[in-house]
Design a protein around this motif. Structure first.
Motif, PDB file in Angstrom:
ATOM      1  N   SER A 176      30.148 109.078  62.152  1.00 53.42           N
ATOM      2  CA  SER A 176      29.218 109.837  62.992  1.00 53.42           C
ATOM      3  C   SER A 176      28.253 110.614  62.106  1.00 53.42           C
ATOM      4  CB  SER A 176      29.980 110.808  63.890  1.00 53.42           C
ATOM      5  OG  SER A 176      30.550 111.856  63.121  1.00 53.42           O
ATOM      6  N   ARG A 177      27.176 111.084  62.691  1.00 53.47           N
ATOM      7  CA  ARG A 177      26.222 111.890  61.931  1.00 53.47           C
ATOM      8  C   ARG A 177      26.881 113.158  61.407  1.00 53.47           C
ATOM      9  NH1 ARG A 177      23.788 109.032  65.738  1.00 53.47           N
ATOM     10  NH2 ARG A 177      21.726 108.093  65.340  1.00 53.47           N
ATOM     11  N   GLN A 178      27.752 113.756  62.197  1.00 54.40           N
ATOM     12  CA  GLN A 178      28.445 114.963  61.744  1.00 54.40           C
ATOM     13  C   GLN A 178      29.358 114.657  60.559  1.00 54.40           C
ATOM     14  OE1 GLN A 178      27.988 118.013  62.397  1.00 54.40           O
ATOM     15  NE2 GLN A 178      26.761 118.011  64.257  1.00 54.40           N
ATOM     16  N   GLN A 179      30.029 113.497  60.584  1.00 50.73           N
ATOM     17  CA  GLN A 179      30.866 113.120  59.449  1.00 50.73           C
ATOM     18  C   GLN A 179      30.033 112.925  58.192  1.00 50.73           C
ATOM     19  OE1 GLN A 179      32.763 109.761  61.497  1.00 50.73           O
ATOM     20  NE2 GLN A 179      34.753 110.672  61.050  1.00 50.73           N
ATOM     21  N   ASN A 222      24.987 105.553  69.943  1.00 49.56           N
ATOM     22  CA  ASN A 222      25.628 106.770  70.466  1.00 49.56           C
ATOM     23  C   ASN A 222      26.784 107.263  69.602  1.00 49.56           C
ATOM     24  OD1 ASN A 222      23.887 106.786  72.710  1.00 49.56           O
ATOM     25  ND2 ASN A 222      25.265 105.425  73.851  1.00 49.56           N
ATOM     26  N   VAL A 223      26.964 106.645  68.422  1.00 49.72           N
ATOM     27  CA  VAL A 223      28.063 107.090  67.543  1.00 49.72           C
ATOM     28  C   VAL A 223      27.527 107.485  66.175  1.00 49.72           C
ATOM     29  CG1 VAL A 223      30.295 106.514  66.517  1.00 49.72           C
ATOM     30  CG2 VAL A 223      29.671 105.577  68.763  1.00 49.72           C
ATOM     31  N   GLY A 224      26.987 106.511  65.434  1.00 50.83           N
ATOM     32  CA  GLY A 224      26.535 106.802  64.080  1.00 50.83           C
ATOM     33  C   GLY A 224      26.153 105.532  63.336  1.00 50.83           C
TER      34      GLY A 224
END
Length: 238
Positions: A176-179, A222-224
Motif C-alpha cells: 500500500s502507499r502507507q507501507q 485501490n490498494v497500491g
C-alpha cells in the motif's frame, strides 16, 4: 557525529524558528537567505540535508534544486512552499526534491521528516558482499547504489533508488502507499500519499518500456503497487 542541516529561507522569523528547533534536536545548523548563497554553503558546510524554501531572491528554490541535481549533488532536500497547488509540489519532486512541506508547518513535524530521511540514508550502509540484485532486465548494485537496464546505466535520485530497492526486497507483494511511506520515507504522511505516486511515476519513466503499460511496477487498484518480473510472466504464458 552531529548531522549538518543547511536552512535556506529569506524570512528571518521562519529561518530562526527552524534553526532553533533543529539545534534543540541536536543538529549543526547553517542558514542562508538567498538561492545564490546555497552553492558556496554546500561546498564549505557540506550539509547532510537541505531545507529549501521555493520563493527565494536571486535564484529560486526550483533552480537551486535543479542545479544541484544536474551537477550530481544528491544531498537530500526538503522543499518548503507557500504554494498549495499540487502541481507546484510535484514540480519540486520532478527536479529531485526528496520531500516537501507546505507553509505554515509544524517545526516538530519538519524535525521528524528530517530525522526520517537521515535514518533512511543510514539504513543503506555498504554491504560486506556486493551481490547484484536482479529482476528481469534490471540489475541493482546495492553498495554502489547503481542500476542498469539491459546493461545500460539508469540515473536514479536517491529516493527513487530506495523505492526500487524496497520494492525489489518485497518482490511480488502488494504494498500500500502507507507501507511504502513507512518503508521508504520512514514516516506516516499525514493526509496526502501522492508523493508515492509521483515517485512511482518517475521510476516508471526510467525503467519501463512503456510507462503507461508498465511491466515491472504494476498498479493494484485501490490498494497500491507491486513489483513483478515480466520474464516470469512471459514464461508462465507459454
Amino acid at each position: 557525529m552531529m548531522k549538518k542541516i543547511l536552512v535556506v529561507d529569506d524570512e528571518p522569523s521562519i529561518s530562526m524558528l527552524i534553526e532553533y528547533n533543529l539545534k534543540s534536536s541536536g543538529f549543526n545548523v547553517m542558514s542562508v537567505s538567498d538561492g545564490e548563497a546555497v552553492f558556496d554553503a554546500v561546498n564549505t558546510f557540506r550539509p547532510d540535508l537541505i531545507v529549501l524554501d521555493l520563493m527565494l531572491p536571486k535564484v529560486d528554490g526550483f533552480q537551486v534544486c535543479k542545479q544541484l541535481r544536474t551537477s550530481g549533488n544528491m544531498v537530500p532536500i526538503i522543499m518548503l512552499t507557500a504554494l498549495h497547488d499540487l502541481s507546484d509540489k510535484i514540480a519540486g519532486l520532478d527536479i529531485g526534491a526528496d520531500d516537501y512541506m507546505t507553509k505554515p508547518f509544524s517545526p516538530q513535524e519538519l524535525v521528524s521528516r528530517i530525522q526520517a530521511i537521515l535514518r533512511r540514508a543510514a539504513a543503506f550502509p555498504p554491504l560486506t558482499e556486493n551481490e547484484p540484485l536482479t529482476i528481469g532486465s534490471i540489475e541493482i548494485q546495492p553498495e554502489q547504489r547503481q542500476v542498469t537496464l539491459e546493461g545500460r546505466p539508469v540515473e536514479l535520485t536517491p529516493k527513487e533508488f530506495d523505492l526500487l530497492l524496497f520494492l525489489l526486497k518485497h518482490q511480488g507483494k502488494v504494498l500500500s502507499r502507507q507501507q511504502l511511506l513507512r518503508g521508504v520515507w520512514d514516516y506516516h504522511f499525514l493526509g496526502d500519499t501522492r508523493i508515492v505516486d509521483v515517485h512511482i511515476s518517475h521510476l516508471r519513466d526510467k525503467i519501463e518500456k512503456n510507462a503507461r503499460n508498465p511491466e515491472y511496477i504494476v498498479t493494484i487498484r485501490n490498494v497500491g503497487y507491486k513489483l513483478t518480473d515480466p520474464s516470469s510472466r512471459e514464461a508462465a504464458a507459454r
